[in-house]
Structure formats: structure tokens, C-alpha cells
Design an enzyme around this catalytic site. Structure first.
Site, PDB file in Angstrom:
ATOM      1  N   ASP A  62       9.719   6.164 -21.545  1.00 14.15           N
ATOM      2  CA  ASP A  62       9.999   5.035 -20.536  1.00 14.15           C
ATOM      3  C   ASP A  62      11.163   5.824 -19.662  1.00 14.15           C
ATOM      4  O   ASP A  62      11.637   5.045 -18.837  1.00 14.15           O
ATOM      5  CB  ASP A  62      10.998   3.768 -21.240  1.00 14.15           C
ATOM      6  CG  ASP A  62       9.744   3.140 -22.073  1.00 14.15           C
ATOM      7  OD1 ASP A  62       8.983   2.465 -21.516  1.00 14.15           O
ATOM      8  OD2 ASP A  62       9.713   3.193 -23.365  1.00 14.15           O
ATOM      9  N   HIS A 163      14.154  -8.095 -18.359  1.00 17.81           N
ATOM     10  CA  HIS A 163      15.668  -7.794 -17.957  1.00 17.81           C
ATOM     11  C   HIS A 163      15.905  -8.822 -16.820  1.00 17.81           C
ATOM     12  O   HIS A 163      15.109  -9.585 -16.157  1.00 17.81           O
ATOM     13  CB  HIS A 163      15.604  -6.402 -17.539  1.00 17.81           C
ATOM     14  CG  HIS A 163      15.677  -5.258 -18.263  1.00 17.81           C
ATOM     15  ND1 HIS A 163      14.602  -4.149 -18.208  1.00 17.81           N
ATOM     16  CD2 HIS A 163      16.499  -4.922 -19.144  1.00 17.81           C
ATOM     17  CE1 HIS A 163      14.930  -3.255 -19.058  1.00 17.81           C
ATOM     18  NE2 HIS A 163      16.007  -3.636 -19.772  1.00 17.81           N
ATOM     19  N   CYS A 248      13.573  -0.644 -11.163  1.00 16.16           N
ATOM     20  CA  CYS A 248      13.718   0.040 -11.965  1.00 16.16           C
ATOM     21  C   CYS A 248      13.438   1.749 -11.854  1.00 16.16           C
ATOM     22  O   CYS A 248      14.113   2.578 -12.755  1.00 16.16           O
ATOM     23  CB  CYS A 248      12.746   0.012 -13.442  1.00 16.16           C
ATOM     24  SG  CYS A 248      11.774  -1.654 -13.582  1.00 16.16           S
TER      25      CYS A 248
END
Length: 258
Positions: A62, A163, A248
Site C-alpha cells: 500500500d 478514511h 492518497c
């Protein structure tokens, strides 16, 4: 002169093993993901941002989602402590990169957990999502670091997405945007605009009214253009399969002074 630097991190060859929490797992094309990542980085550079590559973390699937490892306010960096234990190896390289850029560095300590994807800054207000990856102790530690610098920290419940910034981001005028079915409490935001697509909830402010957005939200792009903003669309389909979005994939550093 304030900076326009963006931290980015090359996708791991193990990207396809990335975590998924709220969606069904789909097959990720890693080769295509690398091309999309390069196009994303190019879009940042084309709009005046200097990209700074964090050393790759090939063992961390990730790690391309670099935003989760750190929160920066003014020139102070708070290194997160990911809520998913297997992501904790991602923070060391990010810490090194922000320290090299001259940030003063703080840390979230056990038992606190905090993912940068849970933090939305709108002017001097810092919204922080209390969800699956960020806990109450992490929020207390964030307050302790940033409130003395003049930030107002507002905690927001997050239960429907990974999130806070999977649910909401903000336009240049401070209006918070989100796809209402996925936002726990829209009334917590002084100005909230509902958008027609989940991927339309995510914008990166490039400056000058330009909004970096996912190509998968054409209706929202139309809505924003109609409000006088200028959408800049990038295809991030492979990252969306891992609950990733445009925010992100970078950490935007706007207030570093050389």
C-alpha cells in the site's frame, strides 16, 4: 515564497496485494497502475508542482498511498501510526523525506493510531476522521501537535468509508464536497455540497481554481466546471480498486519555506 512540493512514492510491485476494507477485491493490473501513477505525477508537474519521490517501499503493497504516512501543517510534520499494522513499515521513508525538506518532525505514539487519509485541512481548521484506522488517542496527539500552531481540530465520525478523505474533501473556497450517502454527518461542515458520484468527493487543489480529479467522476467534474472551477482529470482506475483516490497518491506541501 511558499512552496509547491508534492511527495509521491512509486507503486510497489506487490501493489495488487493492497488492503481492501469496504469494497470487493478486484484484480489490479500493476503495469497499468504504474502508467497511471506516472500520468498523475506528470499532471502535478504540469500545474506547477515539484514532485519529490519518497524512496520506494517495495515490500509494502500500500506504500503508493503516501498521504497516509504523514500530516503536515505549516512546516510541522506529524508521522502517522497506521491503523493497519502491516502498513507501519511505510512511515520511515516518508519521515526521512519530510525531514530532508526541513519539516520539524513529530510522531504518533502507541496506543495512538492515525492515517493521514483521515485528515482534511481547510484553512486553519483540521478535520480528523475517527474511523477504522484512526483512534481517539491518535486524535488527541494530533491536537497536541497542531493546536499550539493555531489549528482548530474538529473530530468527525467515519463509518461508511475507509478514511475521512474517502468521503469528503474541500474546494478552494472551503466548501466541503462529498457523496452524501457515504458521509456520516454532513452537518458538521459549515458549507457542504453533495456531489453525484463517490469519486467526485475527492479533489486535490492544484492552485488557480484547478482541481485534480478522477476521470471516473465526469458528472461531478461538470458540476465543478459549472461553478467556475477547472477540473483536471486523471485515470486512477487501478488505485480505485484498492480504495485509493487522487488525494492518497501525494502529500502536498504548500507552506515550506526554503
Amino acid at each position: 515564497m511558499p512552496s509547491q512540493k508534492a511527495l509521491i512514492r512509486r507503486p510497489s510491485p506487490r501493489l495488487a496485494e493492497g488492503l481492501v476494507t469496504h469494497i470487493e477485491r478486484a484484480k489490479v493490473d500493476v503495469g497499468l497502475a504504474v502508467e497511471q501513477w506516472e500520468a498523475y505525477a506528470e499532471a502535478l508537474r504540469a500545474h506547477g508542482w515539484e514532485t519529490v519521490e519518497v524512496d520506494p517501499a517495495d515490500d509494502c503493497p500500500d506504500s503508493v498511498f503516501v498521504e497516509d504516512a504523514v500530516v503536515v501543517f505549516r512546516n510541522v510534520a506529524l508521522i502517522g501510526r497506521p491503523g493497519a499494522e502491516r502498513r507501519r513499515g511505510e512511515t520511515a521513508g516518508v519521515e526521512e523525506a519530510v525531514a530532508r525538506l526541513g519539516c520539524s518532525v513529530n510522531w504518533v505514539w502507541e496506543p495512538g493510531t492515525l492515517d493521514g487519509g483521515d485528515v482534511l485541512k481547510v484553512g486553519d481548521t483540521i478535520y480528523v476522521g475517527r474511523g477504522g484506522r484512526t483512534n481517539a488517542v491518535g486524535i488527541q496527539q494530533l491536537r497536541a501537535v497542531f493546536e499550539p500552531l493555531g489549528a482548530r481540530v474538529v473530530a468527525v465520525p467515519v463509518s461508511k468509508v475507509l478514511h475521512l478523505k474517502s468521503a469528503v474533501t474541500a474546494l478552494p473556497d472551503g466548501t466541503v464536497v462529498g457523496h452524501e450517502p457515504l458521509v456520516d454527518t454532513p452537518s458538521l461542515f459549515p458549507r457542504f455540497l453533495s456531489v453525484p458520484e463517490e469519486a467526485g468527493s475527492h479533489v486535490v487543489l492544484l492552485g488557480g481554481g484547478r482541481l485534480l480529479m478522477a476521470a471516473s467522476a465526469p458528472k461531478t467534474a461538470e458540476l465543478f466546471a459549472d461553478l467556475g472551477h477547472e477540473p483536471v482529470l486523471v485515470d486512477i482506475s487501478e488505485f480505485e480498486k484498492l480504495e485509493g483516490c487522487v488525494t492518497c497518491l501525494s502529500v502536498r506541501l504548500r507552506e515550506l519555506y526554503a
